[in-house]
Design an enzyme around this catalytic site. Structure first.
Site: not given
Ligand code: SAH
Length: 224
Positions: A70
């Site tokens: 993000s």
């Molecule tokens: N907090 C992260 C943001 C990554 S983007 C950072 O700082 O890098 C959001 C993430 O949510 C992705 O890695 C995606 O795989 C994950 N995601 C999406 N749906 C999900 C679910 N149902 N359970 C766990 N993770 C999920």
């Protein structure tokens, strides 16, 4: 943090980070603890080397598997909303969507224990390694569908989702402790950041719809 070379040079230097933090403050982030934490956390550590020169731009960046780290402004805003709404030191916080582990590392420096769930196994593995190398020991990771939260570890004083469901999952609401706070992007093509607070120990939840945001979708199931 450990003695690894995390200070960075050139585009990852302390001066570059300082400029980013100034920019976040200019955009309206006011929580000094949050700003300090972003200032002292090596965001380049959570990216592939080829992208590390862009780590301190205020922009979302790809981390593979169609996912993104993000934008720093959003990380800072969500964190300050969570801390501000709780109004006390948070003991246990659940993050949905570990991704690179960057937001996890920010939370780990501001609350007692972080539980973070990721559905894509290779992302989780990489995040685990990076968080360990940073010496953050109060982080617990699980490979699972975070739409169901982490029932065995709850209840949580705070929950922060970095992926957007179309509707707030009931499982997350159930795992909020009394007066617990949930910060979550909600929606599909258009999304908004929601702040949801459990009213005491009741089954009532008070929702505030905050700013428009753009997150990757919360998907169901897991992937290896
Ligand atoms: N907090 C992260 C943001 C990554 S983007 C950072 O700082 O890098 C959001 C993430 O949510 C992705 O890695 C995606 O795989 C994950 N995601 C999406 N749906 C999900 C679910 N149902 N359970 C766990 N993770 C999920």
């Amino acid at each position: 943090m450990t003695s690894l070379n995390l200070e960075g040079v050139g585009m990852t230097s302390q001066r570059t980070r300082e400029r980013l933090v100034q920019r976040l403050a200019d955009k309206g982030v006011t929580n000094l603890q949050v700003l300090d934490t972003l200032r002292n956390t090596p965001r380049h550590w959570f990216l592939d080397e080829a992208l590390s020169h862009r780590a301190y731009e205020d922009t979302a960046l790809p981390i593979g598997y169609g996912q993104t780290l993000s934008q720093p402004y959003i990380v800072a805003r969500m964190t300050e909303i969570l801390l501000g709404a709780a109004g006390k030191r948070l003991h246990k916080v659940l993050e949905v969507g570990t991704g690179s582990g960057y937001q996890t590392s920010i939370l780990a420096q501001l609350v007692d224990e972080v539980y973070s769930v990721e559905r894509i196994k290779p992302l989780q593995d990489k995040a685990r390694e990076r968080l360990r190398e940073l010496g953050l020991r109060n982080v617990h990771l699980k490979h699972a569908d975070g739409g169901f939260g982490w029932p065995e570890a709850g209840p949580f004083d705070g929950i922060l989702s970095t992926a957007a469901p179309r509707f707030v999952p009931q499982g997350l609401l159930n795992q909020l402790a009394p007066n617990g706070v949930l910060v979550i992007p909600v929606g599909d093509q258009t999304q908004s950041l929601n702040l949801i607070i459990r009213d005491g120990d009741s089954e009532n939840f008070v929702t505030q719809v905050l700013e428009p945001v753009k997150f990757v979708p919360l998907l169901s199931g897991t992937s290896r």
